[in-house]
Write a protein that holds these residues in place. Structure first.
Motif, PDB file in Angstrom:
ATOM      1  N   UNK A 139       0.722  -1.221  -0.169  1.00 47.57           N
ATOM      2  CA  UNK A 139       0.018   0.137  -0.134  1.00 47.57           C
ATOM      3  C   UNK A 139       0.803   1.294  -0.085  1.00 47.57           C
ATOM      4  N   UNK A 140       1.891   1.252   0.852  1.00 49.43           N
ATOM      5  CA  UNK A 140       2.982   2.535   0.864  1.00 49.43           C
ATOM      6  C   UNK A 140       3.381   2.669  -0.706  1.00 49.43           C
ATOM      7  N   UNK A 141       3.708   1.591  -1.174  1.00 48.52           N
ATOM      8  CA  UNK A 141       4.493   1.801  -2.641  1.00 48.52           C
ATOM      9  C   UNK A 141       3.149   2.251  -3.560  1.00 48.52           C
ATOM     10  N   UNK A 142       2.183   1.683  -3.524  1.00 46.49           N
ATOM     11  CA  UNK A 142       0.929   2.201  -4.419  1.00 46.49           C
ATOM     12  C   UNK A 142       0.540   3.702  -4.025  1.00 46.49           C
ATOM     13  N   UNK A 175       8.817   9.672  -2.036  1.00 45.46           N
ATOM     14  CA  UNK A 175       9.718  10.527  -2.774  1.00 45.46           C
ATOM     15  C   UNK A 175      10.129  10.093  -4.148  1.00 45.46           C
ATOM     16  N   UNK A 176      10.136   8.573  -4.330  1.00 42.32           N
ATOM     17  CA  UNK A 176      10.291   7.994  -5.484  1.00 42.32           C
ATOM     18  C   UNK A 176       9.213   8.360  -6.525  1.00 42.32           C
ATOM     19  N   UNK A 214      12.549  -6.015  -3.722  1.00 45.67           N
ATOM     20  CA  UNK A 214      13.064  -5.905  -2.467  1.00 45.67           C
ATOM     21  C   UNK A 214      12.219  -4.866  -1.438  1.00 45.67           C
ATOM     22  N   UNK A 215      11.716  -3.808  -2.056  1.00 51.70           N
ATOM     23  CA  UNK A 215      11.045  -2.858  -1.211  1.00 51.70           C
ATOM     24  C   UNK A 215       9.661  -3.424  -0.594  1.00 51.70           C
ATOM     25  N   UNK A 216       9.109  -4.300  -1.387  1.00 53.52           N
ATOM     26  CA  UNK A 216       7.907  -4.958  -0.991  1.00 53.52           C
ATOM     27  C   UNK A 216       8.181  -6.170   0.185  1.00 53.52           C
TER      28      UNK A 216
END
Ligand SMILES: *Cc1c(COP(=O)(O)O)cnc(C)c1O
Length: 419
Positions: free
Chosen positions: A42-45, A256-257, A278-280
């Motif tokens: 969710x943070x990525x989305x 930021x990305x 990796x980030x997930x």
């Protein structure tokens, strides 16, 4: 927020005590947290919320466990695969073929055929000849294969050399200055729908700056291709965002990305594609292990644990850092080395590090082991293949069983002439 926390002095994953998993499943064992996977997804989305047209494909190689893939499919992720085996896993986990991107520098003809047969969403081509072969295979089936050219932008990702992929000397992608000429030759082929470009410069990136430089070069290429009359509808920006392995690490956030991507790609007018791995998954898993012995050492004592480089290869392979913590920390610390039982001097997880004081029989974890962990495991030294557990609230299930040395031995045989 973290779902690997001390409750009454004892490490839990969500609401399950790690000691319970150790008692019921045994060690070593990977333990994943559903809530952490969901939070990372969710943070990525949310970080990409400002982008209108996008497709997010989890890089399956980071953690190909079927339960993990299903969990992420439920979060709306497609799959970025690099082999026919990963493609089969993505489909088995319920990810629609149209949400699958096939990356990889050495796809076999059989794998290209497999991708065509199931109708995957996109092939990321690594060289001109691959495009010619894919077109012929697709045309013979009466198909047009959706494809992009993966370019190598010659940017130093500033990461460990063994996980850098976007420098001219790396094997990945085709030189960006040759991309226009190759696009000119491949675009007219009858079996291809060559619709864009792809880039992926490396993993565990600690700064957005190399990504931004790579994306700017891709933006120039998109303008050049359009100037030559090509249609560019898709740009795949790959993965690579770093994660904190140490408390002091401060990698760029998905927000930021996302803001950087929004700024750089503002006038591109394409569907943007992402391949986070990796980030997930890295910080959604730990490797649970038992201390076998504390052996006096020449300089520092050796904490010999029952997990080893065959279970978690990253330290031996990339000098990676994983936090080592006791499951029931007393508060006392000592300076020690942590190593596995494998007969290799590189089978060492930590050297001369201040860690929780542990004794034989204590349980401990290596943190941040949810990416490039279980998937790289082997049976070296005829050790069993390490199992995986997924926790959900106060429940857990074994989502990959321990494969015994006997099961592996059963696939071997002694030829008749030796009997
Ligand atoms: C490995 C890989 C990824 C994922 O990288 P992470 O650093 O785990 O995000 C994405 N795309 C491609 C093509 C890869 O090879």
């Amino acid at each position: 927020m973290d779902h690997f926390t001390l409750i009454d002095g004892e490490l839990h994953v969500e609401n399950v005590p790690l000691a319970r998993i150790a008692a019921e499943v045994g060690t070593p064992v990977y333990v994943y947290s559903t809530a952490t996977f969901q939070r990372h997804a969710r943070v990525f989305r949310d970080g990409l919320a400002g982008l209108k047209r996008k497709h997010v494909a989890f890089a399956v190689k980071a953690n190909p466990n079927l339960a993990v893939l299903r969990l992420l499919a439920n979060e709306g992720f497609g799959a970025d695969v690099v082999s026919g085996g990963e493609l089969a896993r993505a489909l088995a986990a319920g990810i629609p073929a149209s949400d699958v991107v096939f990356s990889g520098v050495g796809k076999t003809r059989a794998e290209l055929e497999q991708g065509l047969q199931v109708g995957i969403g996109q092939f990321n081509l690594e060289l001109e000849e691959e495009g010619v072969v894919l077109s012929a295979l697709a045309a013979a089936r009466g198909q047009r294969a959706p494809a992009t050219l993966r370019v190598n932008p010659d940017v130093d990702a500033g990461t460990h050399e063994k996980i850098s992929t976007g420098k001219a000397e790396n094997k990945f992608g085709l030189p960006i200055h040759e991309a226009k000429a190759i696009f000119d030759r491949l675009a007219p082929l009858p079996g291809l729908n060559l619709r864009g470009v792809a880039v992926h410069i490396g993993s565990q990136l600690q700064s957005l700056e190399p990504l931004e430089r790579a994306f700017e070069r891709v933006g120039e290429l998109v303008r050049e291709l359009r100037g030559a009359g090509h249609t560019v509808s898709h740009v795949d920006l790959g993965g690579g965002l770093g994660v904190p392995y140490r408390a002091s690490d401060n990698p760029p956030s998905p927000a930021d990305f996302g803001a950087m991507v929004e700024r750089v790609t503002r006038d591109w007018d394409v569907e943007l594609m992402f391949e986070p791995g990796r980030v997930i998954s890295a910080n959604a898993g730990v490797l649970l292990t038992e201390v076998l012995w504390v052996k006096p050492g020449g300089i520092n004592p050796w904490v010999i644990v029952d997990s080893a480089m065959n279970d978690l290869a990253r330290v031996a392979l990339y000098d990676a850092y994983h936090d080592f913590e006791a499951v029931r920390p007393s508060g006392a610390k000592f300076v020690a080395n942590v190593a596995g039982p494998v007969c290799e001097s590189s089978d060492v997880f930590a050297k001369g590090r201040e860690i929780d004081l542990v004794r034989s029989g204590d349980l401990a974890i290596l943190r941040s082991a949810g990416a490039y962990g279980a998937t790289m495991a082997s049976t070296y030294n005829s050790r069993p293949l390490v199992p995986e557990v997924l926790v959900h609230g106060d429940r857990y299930e074994v989502v990959a069983g321990r494969i015994s040395a006997e099961t592996i031995m059963a696939e071997e045989h002694v030829p008749a002439w030796l009997q």
